[in-house]
Motif scaffolding. Structure first.
Motif, PDB file in Angstrom:
ATOM      1  N   UNK A 130      -5.240   5.876   3.805  1.00 49.10           N
ATOM      2  CA  UNK A 130      -4.586   4.801   2.769  1.00 49.10           C
ATOM      3  C   UNK A 130      -3.060   5.143   2.997  1.00 49.10           C
ATOM      4  N   UNK A 131      -2.962   4.530   3.008  1.00 48.12           N
ATOM      5  CA  UNK A 131      -0.571   4.628   2.914  1.00 48.12           C
ATOM      6  C   UNK A 131      -0.130   3.604   1.882  1.00 48.12           C
ATOM      7  N   UNK A 132       0.697   4.524   1.821  1.00 51.58           N
ATOM      8  CA  UNK A 132       1.632   3.457   0.874  1.00 51.58           C
ATOM      9  C   UNK A 132       3.260   3.215   1.310  1.00 51.58           C
ATOM     10  N   UNK A 133       3.446   2.084   1.375  1.00 51.49           N
ATOM     11  CA  UNK A 133       4.587   1.873   1.844  1.00 51.49           C
ATOM     12  C   UNK A 133       5.754   1.017   1.463  1.00 51.49           C
ATOM     13  N   UNK A 134       6.704   0.542   1.839  1.00 53.77           N
ATOM     14  CA  UNK A 134       7.860   1.075   1.329  1.00 53.77           C
ATOM     15  C   UNK A 134       8.473  -0.996   0.916  1.00 53.77           C
ATOM     16  N   UNK A 135       7.569  -1.858   1.516  1.00 53.66           N
ATOM     17  CA  UNK A 135       7.754  -2.891   0.957  1.00 53.66           C
ATOM     18  C   UNK A 135       7.493  -3.595  -0.135  1.00 53.66           C
ATOM     19  N   UNK A 152       4.364   6.817  10.942  1.00 55.80           N
ATOM     20  CA  UNK A 152       3.936   7.906  10.513  1.00 55.80           C
ATOM     21  C   UNK A 152       4.262   8.372   9.017  1.00 55.80           C
ATOM     22  N   UNK A 153       5.394   8.014   8.478  1.00 57.54           N
ATOM     23  CA  UNK A 153       5.317   7.734   7.353  1.00 57.54           C
ATOM     24  C   UNK A 153       5.410   6.551   6.878  1.00 57.54           C
ATOM     25  N   UNK A 154       5.748   4.910   6.777  1.00 57.35           N
ATOM     26  CA  UNK A 154       5.047   4.085   6.309  1.00 57.35           C
ATOM     27  C   UNK A 154       6.665   3.862   5.628  1.00 57.35           C
ATOM     28  N   UNK A 207      -3.477  -2.127   7.639  1.00 56.48           N
ATOM     29  CA  UNK A 207      -3.943  -3.324   6.694  1.00 56.48           C
ATOM     30  C   UNK A 207      -3.304  -2.945   5.592  1.00 56.48           C
ATOM     31  N   UNK A 208      -2.092  -4.295   5.156  1.00 50.78           N
ATOM     32  CA  UNK A 208      -1.546  -3.816   3.637  1.00 50.78           C
ATOM     33  C   UNK A 208      -2.957  -5.006   3.102  1.00 50.78           C
ATOM     34  N   UNK A 209      -2.417  -5.269   2.053  1.00 44.77           N
ATOM     35  CA  UNK A 209      -2.885  -6.357   0.145  1.00 44.77           C
ATOM     36  C   UNK A 209      -1.661  -6.587  -0.191  1.00 44.77           C
TER      37      UNK A 209
END
Length: 332
Positions: free
Chosen positions: A174-179, A207-209, A153-155
């Protein structure tokens, strides 16, 4: 021998004239002999003439092929409407941001709004919320997808995302994406596709987002802004366009535009039935096994199973631009 006979004899004798047909310097084809330099010049001249003609013909052929490909590309853009096959109950308080079908008449849904955001498991037939995971009041839930047994899920307005266990909705990471921030999320089972409310479609490594690619989506030279909730359907990305009743069909390979699906009749039907507090169309789910398409909207009391069919009548110029394209939204 007399003088006249001598003159005749001299007239019959070959003259040493290089241009004479009887000259020993004339080739067997009776053409003038050339020096090596002049032969080379003539060969080069003939070569360049042939090359120029070939290039000219090639350019004409390429122009014709390009024109054909352009026309073919224009023809590949399709226009569809929908027919409602089934209607199911849907929580009218659910500000739907992400929707997916997980088999066995089960849906997973991500809802938004500060203080009301959640991830939930929903029974398709009854609309009953079977499991619910509330989010922190500072978070605004957005797109949702499923890979294996993990929900991603993104926020909104953040690069932060969450990973949940499908079985009990417990948070496992949790993860951090590049969008720019999170709007929509979908998958083909191997990679993630994401949107951030712009005209860009992202491909993310699960895997890395990190962003593997970023493609700007165009329709007839216009950027398709406000790409929202996403779904992967039969090798295509379907995207809600925020603040419209349109779904854009996009190639996940290069961001090429494939077509429009127009769904204005759904909102119209709800309003005519007295549901005037509904928000925009948002939420697409795909049952790959039974080939079923489900759609709903933010705070809609119904979820629909629909089938798409082509619009065979010509669409007037400018109609799609008016219905489906919006200016880019900015938030601070």
């Amino acid at each position: 021998m007399g003088i006249r006979s001598l003159r005749k004899k001299k007239a019959r004798e070959p003259q040493n004239n290089p241009l004479s047909p009887n000259s020993s310097m004339v080739s067997s084809a009776s053409s003038p002999s050339l020096t090596p330099r002049r032969k080379a010049s003539r060969l080069y001249a003939n070569f360049y003439v042939i090359l120029s003609v070939s290039l000219f013909v090639s350019v004409i052929v390429l122009l014709n092929i390009s024109s054909y490909k352009l026309r073919a590309f224009e023809r590949v853009i399709s226009y569809h409407m929908i027919k409602v096959v089934n209607e199911f109950p849907h929580d009218p308080q659910a500000f739907t941001q992400g929707l997916l079908y997980a088999g066995n008449d089960t849906l997973f849904e991500s809802t938004g709004l500060y203080g009301k955001s959640s991830v939930r498991k929903v029974a398709l037939r009854t609309g009953k919320v079977e499991k619910l995971k509330k989010m922190d009041g500072s978070l605004f839930g957005e797109g949702l997808t499923l890979i294996g047994e993990r929900l991603f899920q993104v926020t909104w307005l953040q690069k932060l995302g969450f990973i949940y266990d499908q079985k009990n909705l417990s948070k496992v990471g949790t993860f951090n994406h590049e969008m720019k921030d999170g709007w929509g999320l979908a998958t083909d089972g191997k990679v993630l596709f994401g949107s951030d409310g712009s005209s860009s479609l992202y491909e993310l490594d699960p895997r890395t987002f990190k962003a593997v690619s970023k493609q700007v989506v165009y329709y007839k030279g216009h950027q398709v802004h406000n790409l929202n909730e996403l779904e992967y359907i039969n090798g295509e990305i379907w995207a809600n366009v925020y603040m419209t009743d349109c779904i854009a069909r996009i190639s996940p390979n290069n961001g090429g535009f494939l077509g429009w699906i127009l769904l204005s009749n759904l909102r119209k039907g709800l309003v005519e039935a007295g549901h005037r507090d509904i928000d925009v169309l948002n939420g697409i789910a795909w049952d790959d096994e039974q080939k079923r398409i489900f759609v709903t909207g933010k705070m809609w009391p119904k979820l629909y199973e629909v089938k798409v069919f082509p619009i065979n009548k010509p669409i007037e110029e400018g109609v799609i631009e008016q219905l489906c394209l919006r200016r880019p939204l900015t938030f601070t």
